[in-house]
Design an enzyme around this catalytic site. Structure first.
Site, short mmCIF file in Angstrom:
data_model
loop_
_atom_site.label_atom_id
_atom_site.label_comp_id
_atom_site.label_asym_id
_atom_site.label_seq_id
_atom_site.Cartn_x
_atom_site.Cartn_y
_atom_site.Cartn_z
N ALA A 206 40.49 27.34 40.76
CA ALA A 206 40.94 28.14 39.63
C ALA A 206 42.45 27.99 39.43
O ALA A 206 42.93 27.90 38.28
CB ALA A 206 40.58 29.61 39.84
N VAL B 245 43.31 42.39 32.01
CA VAL B 245 43.67 41.25 31.17
C VAL B 245 42.75 40.05 31.35
O VAL B 245 42.98 39.00 30.76
CB VAL B 245 45.15 40.84 31.35
N TYR C 292 39.16 29.73 44.80
CA TYR C 292 40.52 30.14 44.44
C TYR C 292 41.38 28.92 44.14
O TYR C 292 42.09 28.86 43.12
CB TYR C 292 41.12 30.95 45.59
N ARG D 62 52.39 46.05 41.83
CA ARG D 62 52.81 45.86 43.22
C ARG D 62 53.08 44.38 43.47
O ARG D 62 52.87 43.53 42.61
CB ARG D 62 51.75 46.37 44.19
#
Length: 252
Positions: free
Chosen positions: A156, A62, A153, A17
């Site tokens: 990272a 992953v 966030y 998506r």
């Protein structure tokens, strides 16, 4: 414009998506054999139905190296090569700045950093054979401090940006290009901005008018256009770059 991607094999992680699906759709339109990836079988099947049931789809997490290796193995079995790797997996939802814990730091790096470097490690031998290239989906939060954005966030994504820059030289020596796209605020069903628009569209509109030069949210298709260009021979002299696509919100 013909981007020269016909018959290339492209893996797009997190492509069930949003931005990932937008990228996969455009790469298919440009003539690529596209490999879809996601963790949810049902949602991935919906994406596969959009692109056509002949498209290879791999259910895999992953963030785990073994799952990455399986995606690569299935792609090689089906197509015999890998030309393009788009690392799109990411998660922006975390705790507000100042409320970080070890577990939230780990969760954000597991969601936003390791999926990319794990896929790069797994795909590198095959990308070297094809003189292929990698495009990572980062964020403007990795470029500068965005008020209210989770520090976990942002950090990272900043690490991902540095990985792209740092890896560009050793990968370049093997004939592999690597770049990143740093999107701003992108709207699609189920996205953070979709939920914010439903909760308080007036506040979002005010923020856009105040902070974004173009005064609107972006679309997955607009991000996909830049990804496809970077993945193509048209950008053959570009590597180690972080390309911001944000409607004019940040300025570096």
């Amino acid at each position: 414009m013909d981007l020269g991607l016909k018959d290339k094999v492209a893996i797009v992680t997190g492509s069930s998506r949003g931005i990932g699906l937008g990228v996969a759709t455009l790469l298919q339109q440009e003539g690529c054999q596209v490999v879809l990836n996601g963790r949810n079988q049902a949602v991935l099947q919906e994406a596969r139905a959009i692109l056509g049931n002949e498209v290879l789809s791999c259910v895999a997490d992953v963030s785990k190296l073994t799952d990455c290796q399986r995606v690569i193995a299935e792609t090689i079995k089906a197509y015999g090569q890998i030309d393009v790797l788009v690392c799109n997996v990411g998660l922006s939802r975390s705790v507000p700045p100042g409320q970080e814990t070890q577990s939230t730091w780990e969760a954000m790096f597991t969601s936003n950093f390791f999926p990319a470097v794990n896929m790069i490690e797994s795909a590198r031998p095959y990308l070297r054979e094809q003189q292929g290239n990698i495009v990572c989906i980062s964020s403007i939060c990795g470029q500068e401090v965005i008020p209210g954005a989770p520090a976990t966030y942002a950090t990272a994504k900043a690490a991902l940006n540095m990985a792209v820059k740092s890896l560009s030289k050793p990968l370049g020596a093997q004939g592999i290009r690597i770049n990143a796209v740093a999107p701003g605020n992108v709207l699609f069903p189920g996205s953070v901005w979709d939920k914010k628009m439903q909760q308080d569209a007036a506040t979002v509109k005010t923020m856009l008018e105040r902070e974004v030069a173009l005064q609107r949210l972006g679309t997955p298709a607009e991000i996909a256009d830049t990804v496809a260009f970077l993945a193509s021979p048209k950008s053959a002299f570009t590597t180690g770059s972080i390309v911001v696509v944000d409607g004019g919100q940040v300025h570096n």
